[in-house]
Design an enzyme around this catalytic site. Structure first.
Site, PDB file in Angstrom:
ATOM      1  N   ARG A  46     -56.565  -2.413 -28.282  1.00 58.13           N
ATOM      2  CA  ARG A  46     -56.096  -3.627 -28.962  1.00 58.13           C
ATOM      3  C   ARG A  46     -57.213  -4.210 -29.804  1.00 58.13           C
ATOM      4  O   ARG A  46     -58.397  -4.026 -29.499  1.00 58.13           O
ATOM      5  CB  ARG A  46     -55.613  -4.655 -27.927  1.00 58.13           C
ATOM      6  CG  ARG A  46     -54.375  -4.205 -27.174  1.00 58.13           C
ATOM      7  CD  ARG A  46     -53.846  -5.317 -26.282  1.00 58.13           C
ATOM      8  NE  ARG A  46     -53.248  -6.373 -27.057  1.00 58.13           N
ATOM      9  CZ  ARG A  46     -51.926  -6.553 -27.191  1.00 58.13           C
ATOM     10  NH1 ARG A  46     -51.073  -5.774 -26.572  1.00 58.13           N
ATOM     11  NH2 ARG A  46     -51.460  -7.525 -27.938  1.00 58.13           N
ATOM     12  N   ARG A  54     -58.889  -6.346 -25.122  1.00 58.69           N
ATOM     13  CA  ARG A  54     -58.735  -7.054 -23.841  1.00 58.69           C
ATOM     14  C   ARG A  54     -58.718  -6.105 -22.646  1.00 58.69           C
ATOM     15  O   ARG A  54     -58.983  -6.510 -21.544  1.00 58.69           O
ATOM     16  CB  ARG A  54     -57.475  -7.906 -23.840  1.00 58.69           C
ATOM     17  CG  ARG A  54     -56.196  -7.128 -23.759  1.00 58.69           C
ATOM     18  CD  ARG A  54     -55.015  -8.037 -23.540  1.00 58.69           C
ATOM     19  NE  ARG A  54     -54.741  -8.811 -24.727  1.00 58.69           N
ATOM     20  CZ  ARG A  54     -53.507  -9.220 -25.066  1.00 58.69           C
ATOM     21  NH1 ARG A  54     -52.495  -8.938 -24.293  1.00 58.69           N
ATOM     22  NH2 ARG A  54     -53.305  -9.898 -26.154  1.00 58.69           N
ATOM     23  N   HIS A  64     -53.878  -0.698 -17.606  1.00 58.11           N
ATOM     24  CA  HIS A  64     -54.048  -1.666 -16.517  1.00 58.11           C
ATOM     25  C   HIS A  64     -55.288  -1.388 -15.677  1.00 58.11           C
ATOM     26  O   HIS A  64     -55.822  -2.290 -15.039  1.00 58.11           O
ATOM     27  CB  HIS A  64     -52.822  -1.663 -15.605  1.00 58.11           C
ATOM     28  CG  HIS A  64     -51.621  -2.298 -16.247  1.00 58.11           C
ATOM     29  ND1 HIS A  64     -51.630  -3.582 -16.731  1.00 58.11           N
ATOM     30  CD2 HIS A  64     -50.387  -1.818 -16.488  1.00 58.11           C
ATOM     31  CE1 HIS A  64     -50.443  -3.870 -17.241  1.00 58.11           C
ATOM     32  NE2 HIS A  64     -49.671  -2.814 -17.103  1.00 58.11           N
ATOM     33  N   GLU A  84     -52.415   4.195 -28.652  1.00 59.27           N
ATOM     34  CA  GLU A  84     -51.550   3.154 -29.216  1.00 59.27           C
ATOM     35  C   GLU A  84     -52.430   2.202 -30.002  1.00 59.27           C
ATOM     36  O   GLU A  84     -53.511   1.823 -29.536  1.00 59.27           O
ATOM     37  CB  GLU A  84     -50.865   2.365 -28.100  1.00 59.27           C
ATOM     38  CG  GLU A  84     -49.796   3.120 -27.389  1.00 59.27           C
ATOM     39  CD  GLU A  84     -49.227   2.298 -26.246  1.00 59.27           C
ATOM     40  OE1 GLU A  84     -49.592   1.121 -26.068  1.00 59.27           O
ATOM     41  OE2 GLU A  84     -48.417   2.854 -25.508  1.00 59.27           O
ATOM     42  N   THR A 144     -47.858  -8.274 -23.636  1.00 56.35           N
ATOM     43  CA  THR A 144     -47.753  -6.840 -23.866  1.00 56.35           C
ATOM     44  C   THR A 144     -47.011  -6.677 -25.184  1.00 56.35           C
ATOM     45  O   THR A 144     -46.604  -7.664 -25.793  1.00 56.35           O
ATOM     46  CB  THR A 144     -47.024  -6.146 -22.696  1.00 56.35           C
ATOM     47  OG1 THR A 144     -46.913  -4.745 -22.982  1.00 56.35           O
ATOM     48  CG2 THR A 144     -45.631  -6.718 -22.470  1.00 56.35           C
ATOM     49  N   THR A 145     -46.840  -5.438 -25.645  1.00 58.98           N
ATOM     50  CA  THR A 145     -46.179  -5.224 -26.931  1.00 58.98           C
ATOM     51  C   THR A 145     -44.731  -5.687 -26.813  1.00 58.98           C
ATOM     52  O   THR A 145     -43.971  -5.126 -26.035  1.00 58.98           O
ATOM     53  CB  THR A 145     -46.244  -3.734 -27.305  1.00 58.98           C
ATOM     54  OG1 THR A 145     -47.554  -3.266 -27.053  1.00 58.98           O
ATOM     55  CG2 THR A 145     -45.902  -3.527 -28.758  1.00 58.98           C
ATOM     56  N   HIS A 151     -54.136   1.888 -25.143  1.00 60.40           N
ATOM     57  CA  HIS A 151     -53.932   1.004 -26.285  1.00 60.40           C
ATOM     58  C   HIS A 151     -55.252   0.313 -26.585  1.00 60.40           C
ATOM     59  O   HIS A 151     -55.741  -0.479 -25.777  1.00 60.40           O
ATOM     60  CB  HIS A 151     -52.848  -0.025 -25.918  1.00 60.40           C
ATOM     61  CG  HIS A 151     -52.422  -0.909 -27.040  1.00 60.40           C
ATOM     62  ND1 HIS A 151     -51.350  -1.758 -26.934  1.00 60.40           N
ATOM     63  CD2 HIS A 151     -52.919  -1.089 -28.292  1.00 60.40           C
ATOM     64  CE1 HIS A 151     -51.196  -2.426 -28.082  1.00 60.40           C
ATOM     65  NE2 HIS A 151     -52.141  -2.041 -28.904  1.00 60.40           N
ATOM     66  N   HIS A 207     -46.890   0.229 -16.511  1.00 67.49           N
ATOM     67  CA  HIS A 207     -46.926  -0.847 -15.528  1.00 67.49           C
ATOM     68  C   HIS A 207     -46.335  -0.447 -14.179  1.00 67.49           C
ATOM     69  O   HIS A 207     -46.919  -0.722 -13.123  1.00 67.49           O
ATOM     70  CB  HIS A 207     -46.198  -2.078 -16.099  1.00 67.49           C
ATOM     71  CG  HIS A 207     -46.365  -3.289 -15.275  1.00 67.49           C
ATOM     72  ND1 HIS A 207     -45.458  -3.674 -14.327  1.00 67.49           N
ATOM     73  CD2 HIS A 207     -47.360  -4.202 -15.232  1.00 67.49           C
ATOM     74  CE1 HIS A 207     -45.889  -4.770 -13.737  1.00 67.49           C
ATOM     75  NE2 HIS A 207     -47.024  -5.113 -14.269  1.00 67.49           N
ATOM     76  N   GLU A 229     -41.229   6.369 -31.131  1.00 63.75           N
ATOM     77  CA  GLU A 229     -41.078   6.007 -29.719  1.00 63.75           C
ATOM     78  C   GLU A 229     -40.079   4.860 -29.679  1.00 63.75           C
ATOM     79  O   GLU A 229     -40.342   3.784 -30.243  1.00 63.75           O
ATOM     80  CB  GLU A 229     -42.416   5.586 -29.112  1.00 63.75           C
ATOM     81  CG  GLU A 229     -42.272   5.183 -27.649  1.00 63.75           C
ATOM     82  CD  GLU A 229     -43.601   4.930 -26.946  1.00 63.75           C
ATOM     83  OE1 GLU A 229     -44.624   5.509 -27.357  1.00 63.75           O
ATOM     84  OE2 GLU A 229     -43.601   4.147 -25.980  1.00 63.75           O
ATOM     85  N   HIS A 241     -41.562   1.611 -22.458  1.00 67.44           N
ATOM     86  CA  HIS A 241     -41.732   0.173 -22.235  1.00 67.44           C
ATOM     87  C   HIS A 241     -40.748  -0.314 -21.176  1.00 67.44           C
ATOM     88  O   HIS A 241     -39.543  -0.212 -21.347  1.00 67.44           O
ATOM     89  CB  HIS A 241     -41.553  -0.667 -23.505  1.00 67.44           C
ATOM     90  CG  HIS A 241     -42.434  -1.887 -23.477  1.00 67.44           C
ATOM     91  ND1 HIS A 241     -42.117  -2.993 -22.754  1.00 67.44           N
ATOM     92  CD2 HIS A 241     -43.640  -2.129 -24.045  1.00 67.44           C
ATOM     93  CE1 HIS A 241     -43.092  -3.874 -22.884  1.00 67.44           C
ATOM     94  NE2 HIS A 241     -44.028  -3.383 -23.652  1.00 67.44           N
ATOM     95  N   GLY A 242     -41.313  -0.799 -20.084  1.00 62.44           N
ATOM     96  CA  GLY A 242     -40.500  -1.376 -19.019  1.00 62.44           C
ATOM     97  C   GLY A 242     -39.785  -0.352 -18.144  1.00 62.44           C
ATOM     98  O   GLY A 242     -38.941  -0.720 -17.331  1.00 62.44           O
ATOM     99  N   ASN A 244     -49.678   5.560 -19.083  1.00 64.11           N
ATOM    100  CA  ASN A 244     -50.479   4.531 -19.743  1.00 64.11           C
ATOM    101  C   ASN A 244     -51.428   3.911 -18.707  1.00 64.11           C
ATOM    102  O   ASN A 244     -50.981   3.361 -17.698  1.00 64.11           O
ATOM    103  CB  ASN A 244     -49.529   3.467 -20.331  1.00 64.11           C
ATOM    104  CG  ASN A 244     -50.293   2.398 -21.075  1.00 64.11           C
ATOM    105  OD1 ASN A 244     -51.280   1.880 -20.561  1.00 64.11           O
ATOM    106  ND2 ASN A 244     -49.850   2.065 -22.271  1.00 64.11           N
TER     107      ASN A 244
END
Ligand code: PXP
Length: 240
Positions: free
Chosen positions: A45, A49, A10, A70, A100-101, A43, A213, A151, A190-191, A7
């Protein structure tokens, strides 16, 4: 071996901080490919952003890796996906104020709008994944929408420690098995980071992990290619 979707949102966040051109998400996609990424995830959005419409178009046109977009189930974004034709779309819940989501998509609670988005995208030949919490009810409804993938949201697992983390991992195991029995292909994300990814990569049948991330954080110190290579090694060593 489990596939790695990187992803790169960032990179766009950093670019937008100065309102200029660099660093370019498209370059990040190319460098991630050099590091062994199997796919690029971005993503778009509703508030734009980080990733902008032009990024989606450029990456779709130039990157050789499969593109996973996404997105929320909104009409505007579904239309953009239908025009851009990414390889896959992952439907996520979206609130403007979140960093974040935060949670999974409530497929059961928003069944009609999710089903509409899934069938509109599938009609265009796009594969569809639903980002959901590891709960049987959500998986059952996900299967009913016709989406080919889910997912599993690994955020609760990633945020937990000790015995609680083991419990969260167990939920992911159970959910992954339940989903595969329901005919779904299972991704997760995620994470996930360099410490907690092996246990998730070892879950039977997991197809792809989407990680952003932690890879971008490591990339600041090692460079993006090396950061992707390091994560690929973790996936290669995860015995299943
Ligand atoms: N998968 C989904 C559906 C996401 O929304 C995100 C965050 O954009 C990720 C994976 C990647 O999460 P992280 O940046 O924590 O690795």
């Amino acid at each position: 071996m489990v596939r790695l979707g990187v992803n790169i949102d960032h990179v766009a966040t950093l670019r937008n901080a100065r309102g200029g051109m660099e660093p370019e998400p498209l370059t990040a996609a190319a460098v991630a490919e050099l590091g062994g990424a199997d796919g690029i995830t971005i993503h778009l959005r509703e508030d734009r952003r980080h990733i902008k419409d032009d990024d989606v178009a450029q990456i779709r046109k130039i990157s050789r890796l499969p593109l996973n977009l996404e997105m929320a189930c909104s009409r505007e974004i579904v239309q953009i996906a239908c025009n851009t034709l990414p390889n896959s779309c992952t439907l996520v819940p979206e609130r403007r104020e979140e960093l974040t989501t935060e949670g999974g998509l409530d497929v059961a609670g928003h069944f009609d709008s999710v089903k509409w988005a899934v069938s509109t995208l599938i009609d265009k030949g796009i594969k569809v994944s639903l980002f959901i919490d590891p709960e049987e009810r959500q998986i059952e409804y996900a299967a009913k929408t016709g989406a080919q993938f889910i997912e599993l949201h690994t955020g609760a697992y990633a945020n937990a420690t000790g015995d609680l983390q083991k419990e969260e991992l167990n939920k992911l195991y159970i959910a992954a098995a339940f989903a595969q029995d329901a005919g779904l292909i299972v991704n997760a994300g995620h994470g996930l980071n360099y410490q907690n990814t092996t246990d998730v990569a070892q879950i039977h049948g997991i197809y792809e992990l989407n990680i952003g991330h932690s890879i971008m954080s490591r990339a600041i110190f090692t460079g993006l290619q090396r950061a992707v290579e390091d994560m690929k090694q973790i996936l290669a060593r995860a015995n299943r």
